[in-house]
Design an enzyme around this catalytic site. Structure first.
Site, PDB file in Angstrom:
ATOM      1  N   MET A 142       0.868  -1.190   0.000  1.00 21.64           N
ATOM      2  CA  MET A 142       0.000   0.000   0.000  1.00 21.64           C
ATOM      3  C   MET A 142       0.897   1.230   0.000  1.00 21.64           C
ATOM      4  O   MET A 142       1.965   1.212   0.603  1.00 21.64           O
ATOM      5  CB  MET A 142      -0.866  -0.009   1.266  1.00 21.64           C
ATOM      6  CG  MET A 142      -1.650   1.282   1.493  1.00 21.64           C
ATOM      7  SD  MET A 142      -2.738   1.170   2.929  1.00 21.64           S
ATOM      8  CE  MET A 142      -1.558   1.038   4.261  1.00 21.64           C
ATOM      9  N   ASP A 144       0.123   5.756  -0.990  1.00 28.31           N
ATOM     10  CA  ASP A 144      -0.583   6.993  -0.621  1.00 28.31           C
ATOM     11  C   ASP A 144      -2.062   6.800  -0.262  1.00 28.31           C
ATOM     12  O   ASP A 144      -2.773   6.057  -0.952  1.00 28.31           O
ATOM     13  CB  ASP A 144      -0.582   7.980  -1.789  1.00 28.31           C
ATOM     14  CG  ASP A 144       0.725   8.056  -2.537  1.00 28.31           C
ATOM     15  OD1 ASP A 144       1.694   7.430  -2.118  1.00 28.31           O
ATOM     16  OD2 ASP A 144       0.748   8.751  -3.570  1.00 28.31           O
ATOM     17  N   GLN A 160      -3.489   3.699  -2.567  1.00 35.87           N
ATOM     18  CA  GLN A 160      -2.671   3.094  -3.621  1.00 35.87           C
ATOM     19  C   GLN A 160      -2.323   1.677  -3.186  1.00 35.87           C
ATOM     20  O   GLN A 160      -1.782   1.468  -2.089  1.00 35.87           O
ATOM     21  CB  GLN A 160      -1.384   3.911  -3.816  1.00 35.87           C
ATOM     22  CG  GLN A 160      -1.623   5.339  -4.263  1.00 35.87           C
ATOM     23  CD  GLN A 160      -1.833   5.431  -5.761  1.00 35.87           C
ATOM     24  OE1 GLN A 160      -0.887   5.375  -6.534  1.00 35.87           O
ATOM     25  NE2 GLN A 160      -3.085   5.580  -6.182  1.00 35.87           N
ATOM     26  N   TRP A 168       5.748  -2.213  -4.752  1.00 37.44           N
ATOM     27  CA  TRP A 168       4.989  -1.263  -5.577  1.00 37.44           C
ATOM     28  C   TRP A 168       4.816  -1.796  -6.998  1.00 37.44           C
ATOM     29  O   TRP A 168       5.762  -2.326  -7.578  1.00 37.44           O
ATOM     30  CB  TRP A 168       5.737   0.073  -5.586  1.00 37.44           C
ATOM     31  CG  TRP A 168       4.998   1.195  -6.236  1.00 37.44           C
ATOM     32  CD1 TRP A 168       4.069   2.009  -5.657  1.00 37.44           C
ATOM     33  CD2 TRP A 168       5.155   1.646  -7.585  1.00 37.44           C
ATOM     34  NE1 TRP A 168       3.629   2.936  -6.572  1.00 37.44           N
ATOM     35  CE2 TRP A 168       4.279   2.742  -7.756  1.00 37.44           C
ATOM     36  CE3 TRP A 168       5.935   1.248  -8.668  1.00 37.44           C
ATOM     37  CZ2 TRP A 168       4.168   3.444  -8.958  1.00 37.44           C
ATOM     38  CZ3 TRP A 168       5.826   1.935  -9.861  1.00 37.44           C
ATOM     39  CH2 TRP A 168       4.951   3.022  -9.999  1.00 37.44           C
ATOM     40  N   TRP A 203      -3.175   6.283 -10.239  1.00 36.09           N
ATOM     41  CA  TRP A 203      -2.371   6.949  -9.221  1.00 36.09           C
ATOM     42  C   TRP A 203      -3.208   7.904  -8.385  1.00 36.09           C
ATOM     43  O   TRP A 203      -4.429   7.959  -8.494  1.00 36.09           O
ATOM     44  CB  TRP A 203      -1.179   7.645  -9.896  1.00 36.09           C
ATOM     45  CG  TRP A 203      -0.118   6.656 -10.322  1.00 36.09           C
ATOM     46  CD1 TRP A 203      -0.164   5.282 -10.239  1.00 36.09           C
ATOM     47  CD2 TRP A 203       1.138   6.977 -10.908  1.00 36.09           C
ATOM     48  NE1 TRP A 203       0.990   4.749 -10.721  1.00 36.09           N
ATOM     49  CE2 TRP A 203       1.815   5.751 -11.145  1.00 36.09           C
ATOM     50  CE3 TRP A 203       1.768   8.166 -11.255  1.00 36.09           C
ATOM     51  CZ2 TRP A 203       3.095   5.709 -11.712  1.00 36.09           C
ATOM     52  CZ3 TRP A 203       3.040   8.126 -11.816  1.00 36.09           C
ATOM     53  CH2 TRP A 203       3.691   6.901 -12.042  1.00 36.09           C
ATOM     54  N   THR A 204      -2.488   8.718  -7.627  1.00 33.85           N
ATOM     55  CA  THR A 204      -3.122   9.475  -6.541  1.00 33.85           C
ATOM     56  C   THR A 204      -4.119  10.524  -7.014  1.00 33.85           C
ATOM     57  O   THR A 204      -3.928  11.165  -8.042  1.00 33.85           O
ATOM     58  CB  THR A 204      -2.008  10.067  -5.662  1.00 33.85           C
ATOM     59  OG1 THR A 204      -1.532   8.999  -4.843  1.00 33.85           O
ATOM     60  CG2 THR A 204      -2.473  11.201  -4.786  1.00 33.85           C
ATOM     61  N   ARG A 267       1.309  15.321 -11.706  1.00 32.05           N
ATOM     62  CA  ARG A 267       0.460  14.335 -11.018  1.00 32.05           C
ATOM     63  C   ARG A 267      -0.138  14.834  -9.694  1.00 32.05           C
ATOM     64  O   ARG A 267       0.308  15.798  -9.119  1.00 32.05           O
ATOM     65  CB  ARG A 267       1.246  13.047 -10.745  1.00 32.05           C
ATOM     66  CG  ARG A 267       2.547  13.179  -9.989  1.00 32.05           C
ATOM     67  CD  ARG A 267       3.229  11.804  -9.966  1.00 32.05           C
ATOM     68  NE  ARG A 267       4.470  11.810  -9.239  1.00 32.05           N
ATOM     69  CZ  ARG A 267       5.665  12.062  -9.792  1.00 32.05           C
ATOM     70  NH1 ARG A 267       5.765  12.366 -11.081  1.00 32.05           N
ATOM     71  NH2 ARG A 267       6.762  12.034  -9.048  1.00 32.05           N
ATOM     72  N   ASP A 356       9.537  14.666  -3.818  1.00 26.75           N
ATOM     73  CA  ASP A 356       9.967  13.406  -4.414  1.00 26.75           C
ATOM     74  C   ASP A 356      11.459  13.156  -4.152  1.00 26.75           C
ATOM     75  O   ASP A 356      11.891  12.019  -4.008  1.00 26.75           O
ATOM     76  CB  ASP A 356       9.708  13.495  -5.924  1.00 26.75           C
ATOM     77  CG  ASP A 356       9.591  12.138  -6.572  1.00 26.75           C
ATOM     78  OD1 ASP A 356       9.281  11.176  -5.873  1.00 26.75           O
ATOM     79  OD2 ASP A 356       9.815  12.046  -7.790  1.00 26.75           O
TER      80      ASP A 356
HETATM   81  N1  DQQ Z   1       2.531   7.819  -5.452  1.00 27.36           N
HETATM   82  C1  DQQ Z   1       1.655   7.761  -6.596  1.00 27.36           C
HETATM   83  C2  DQQ Z   1       1.875   9.025  -7.337  1.00 27.36           C
HETATM   84  C3  DQQ Z   1       2.439   9.921  -6.311  1.00 27.36           C
HETATM   85  C4  DQQ Z   1       3.329   8.997  -5.536  1.00 27.36           C
HETATM   86  C5  DQQ Z   1       2.009   6.526  -7.371  1.00 27.36           C
HETATM   87  C6  DQQ Z   1       3.689   9.517  -4.176  1.00 27.36           C
HETATM   88  O1  DQQ Z   1       0.657   9.534  -7.867  1.00 27.36           O
HETATM   89  O2  DQQ Z   1       3.111  11.014  -6.867  1.00 27.36           O
HETATM   90  O3  DQQ Z   1       1.789   5.368  -6.597  1.00 27.36           O
HETATM   91  O4  DQQ Z   1       4.066   8.483  -3.328  1.00 27.36           O
END
Ligand code: DQQ
Length: 661
Positions: A142, A144, A160, A168, A203-204, A267, A356
């Site tokens: 898991m 976000d 997620q 992941w 994604w998020t 994103r 990031d």
């Molecule tokens: N996790 C998502 C993205 C986000 C990132 C992908 C942050 O949308 O930027 O799993 O952990």
């Protein structure tokens, strides 16, 4: 009523093995001497095992592969140990990179060279690491939290999730509902990657309520060509309180990366807020231009067609890609939370970005000029990405939502593992969500937020013990007898002897938790605090503590730290000292609260001004062997501590009983 203490003399810190000198090497990569010895031992075991294994293989080479010896290290088709004996340690190469080629930061904990040795965990030890009252899926990976919301009596959490493995990949939206944010029902996935525009990952994203009661969910799709696009989804049936079915809009994707923005740098749309005229919606999306982190703003009337507004909501050079931006108002006068569109006098706006580059969540307080569509920080030196963090431990990709049920703003955060990916595959799961926290403006300091576990977590409190006015002389440590050391809610306050404090100067103005060497580093006015997950001999333990640095000018700065350097004897666990400064207002005691739940400890200082989330994986201090201590490792002052510790029950987290409803 510290009766236990009167029977038990305070330990002498000098004799506690826990306080043996810290090696000179940097903590994140160094292994204590005991570990080095065990590495030699491991090497010889490995050599003999390899030799033995070769012989065995000669005899069984026509038989099917063993199902128990070791998890396959490809991230899929996990095979777990079926015994509770130690799982054979293995040397290994760093796991494959995950995420980077798709434009997100590394999603694997990649161990450095000499540390590529696995600890001999048993199944019992690994299952102890699973939390009991934090939200976790039943298994697998898991990350976000996504689109949290309250609807028709239920709190909804999307997240997620990888349905296939404890690493992941194949990112889908898991979905769970709760009446109280603590006990949860798992529901079927809300969305899976099944369209060209999100086939590489759903994604998020974030939810927005429209005035007519509709809900829109904007999320990032990673396309078949690895381009980040924004997509729209909505519930198929608004009369369903569980919001089980989600429809992906037929006109998806609704947004492509604009000119000048990288296709992998676009994103995580936020919840939308109303424009000044109230006829359009705005939301922001994180990105970067070179090394400058930016937040783009879009405007829409119908969530189908969009205009990008000129300029950025905000930008900060040097901060890199901004993920999971969050933007919301806080009241400077009231204690309740505010819906995302509220603006006006007595309101500040919080801008948060998940960096990031360093995988931490940074926020800043400021003012939003909705006519200019610009946000300006109150203090440019504490701008987003260079100033305050929500949490100084493991905490990332967080998201708030306005809970219209109780008029509060609630913050969720993804808490990663700090053991190896190899061990995550053995466990069969990775990551937890933090206990949801209320977020309010700190009216006393005027310069930070206060985060506090939602009140509902207190439902889990049961039996408590109290230790009042425990005197801790310089260099002393006192055991506390507690009922359930793996699941606790600890509230503690500390007072320094006033005269000694006045007369003591320690001009250690450069003190910083991460570089301090941890709780073994003694100053005149600290450290003092608690130690959780300690074994009887204190060879393992995680101190959570205050350290006061008081300069010659009489000014004191207080630091709140969590020292994980000796939290585990396992060599393949990331161990550092976390922490930062915490403001103390005149007349306040030093106060902390720690929510302890197996491998996670969430600690809040001074009502939530500074927060640290630790992931710890003890090898000895688990189950009944775990101990709790108070300690004062200062050289110059005595400390008086008062502590209350509740046993915490377990949350009920299971599949929704559809067949009974
Ligand atoms: N996790 C998502 C993205 C986000 C990132 C992908 C942050 O949308 O930027 O799993 O952990």
């Amino acid at each position: 009523m510290a009766t236990y203490l009167s029977k038990t003399p305070a330990y002498d810190l000098e004799d506690a093995t826990y306080y043996s000198p810290i090696p000179d090497q940097p903590p994140a990569t160094s292994a204590p001497a005991g570990h080095r010895r065990s590495k030699k031992l491991l090497a010889s075991i490995l050599f003999s095992s390899f030799f033995l294994l070769s012989l065995i293989l000669l005899f069984i080479k026509h038989q099917p592969e063993s199902a128990v010896s070791q998890t396959k290290f490809n991230g899929t088709n996990q095979e777990k140990s079926s015994t509770s004996k130690p799982i054979s340690p293995a040397t290994r190469t760093p796991p494959p990179s995950r995420g980077v080629s798709q434009g997100v930061s590394e999603k694997a904990f990649r161990l450095a060279g000499s540390e590529n040795v696995s600890y001999s965990w048993t199944k019992t030890m690994l299952s102890w690491q699973r939390t009991s009252y934090h939200f976790q899926p039943e298994d697998n990976w898991m990350n976000d939290p996504n689109g949290p919301l309250y609807y028709k009596g239920w709190y909804h959490l999307f997240y997620q999730y990888n349905p296939d493995s404890a690493v992941w990949g194949t990112i889908s939206w898991g979905h769970a509902v709760s009446k109280d944010l603590i006990h949860w029902f798992y529901l079927p996935f809300a969305m899976v990657p099944d369209q060209w525009y999100d086939i590489s990952g759903v994604w998020t994203g974030s939810a927005t309520f429209l005035p007519d009661g509709r809900i829109v969910m904007l999320y990032t799709g990673d396309t078949v060509d690895i381009v980040q696009v924004q997509c729209l989804a909505y519930p198929a049936n608004l009369s369903d309180p569980l919001l089980l079915d989600w429809v992906k809009y037929s006109g998806n994707p609704v947004l492509f990366p604009p000119p000048g923005i990288g296709v992998k740098d676009f994103r995580d749309p936020t919840t939308a807020w109303l424009s000044p005229d109230g006829d359009k919606w705005r939301f922001t999306i994180g990105s970067k231009v070179n090394k400058t982190g930016i937040s783009l703003v879009y405007e829409t009337a119908d969530f189908k067609s969009y205009d990008m507004l000129d300029g950025y909501l905000h930008e900060v050079p040097g901060t890199g890609m901004w993920e999971c931006v969050d933007f919301y108002p806080v009241s400077t006068k009231e204690v309740n939370g505010l819906d995302t569109s509220v603006n006006g006098p007595g309101i500040k706006h919080v801008l948060k970005a998940s960096l990031d580059d360093d995988k931490n969540d940074y926020y800043a307080l400021g003012t939003y000029d909705q006519f200019e569509n610009k946000w300006v920080p109150d203090d440019p030196e504490l701008d987003v990405g260079i100033g305050l963090r929500y949490d100084y431990g493991k905490y990332y990709a967080s998201k708030t939502f306005y809970d219209q049920n109780k008029q509060r703003r609630i913050l969720w955060g993804w808490v990663r593992e700090t053991d190896s990916e190899y061990d995550d595959l053995l466990k069969g799961w990775a990551s937890v969500q933090s206990i949801p926290r209320t977020v309010v403006f700190d009216q006393k300091t005027g310069s930070n937020l206060l985060q506090w576990p939602v009140i509902e977590v207190e439902e889990l409190r049961s039996k408590s013990v109290e230790f009042d006015n425990v005197k801790l002389g310089p260099g002393s440590i006192s055991p506390l007898k507690v009922g359930s050391p793996s699941q606790m809610d600890i509230v503690a306050s500390f007072e320094i002897d006033k005269d000694a404090f006045e007369g003591t100067v320690e001009a250690n103005s450069s003190y910083s938790c991460p570089t301090s060497g941890g709780a073994a580093n003694r100053g005149k006015l600290g450290p003092f605090g608690i130690i959780v997950f300690a074994d009887e001999t204190l060879s393992e333990g995680t101190p959570i503590y205050f350290y006061v640095a008081k300069g010659a000018n009489g000014k004191a700065e207080t630091h709140f730290c969590a020292d994980e350097l000796r939290s585990s004897e396992a060599p393949d666990v990331y161990k550092v000292v976390y922490g930062s400064k915490v403001p103390i207002i005149d007349g306040e005691k030093y106060s902390l609260r720690s929510l302890v739940d197996h491998s996670i400890v969430e600690s809040f200082a001074q009502g939530g001004r500074t927060v640290i989330t630790s992931r710890i994986y003890p090898t000895k201090a688990i189950n009944g062997a775990a101990r709790v201590f108070l300690f004062n490792n200062a050289t110059g002052v005595s400390v008086t501590a008062s502590v209350k510790i509740w046993n915490m029950g377990s949350a009920d987290i299971r599949h929704f009983p559809f067949n009974q409803s």
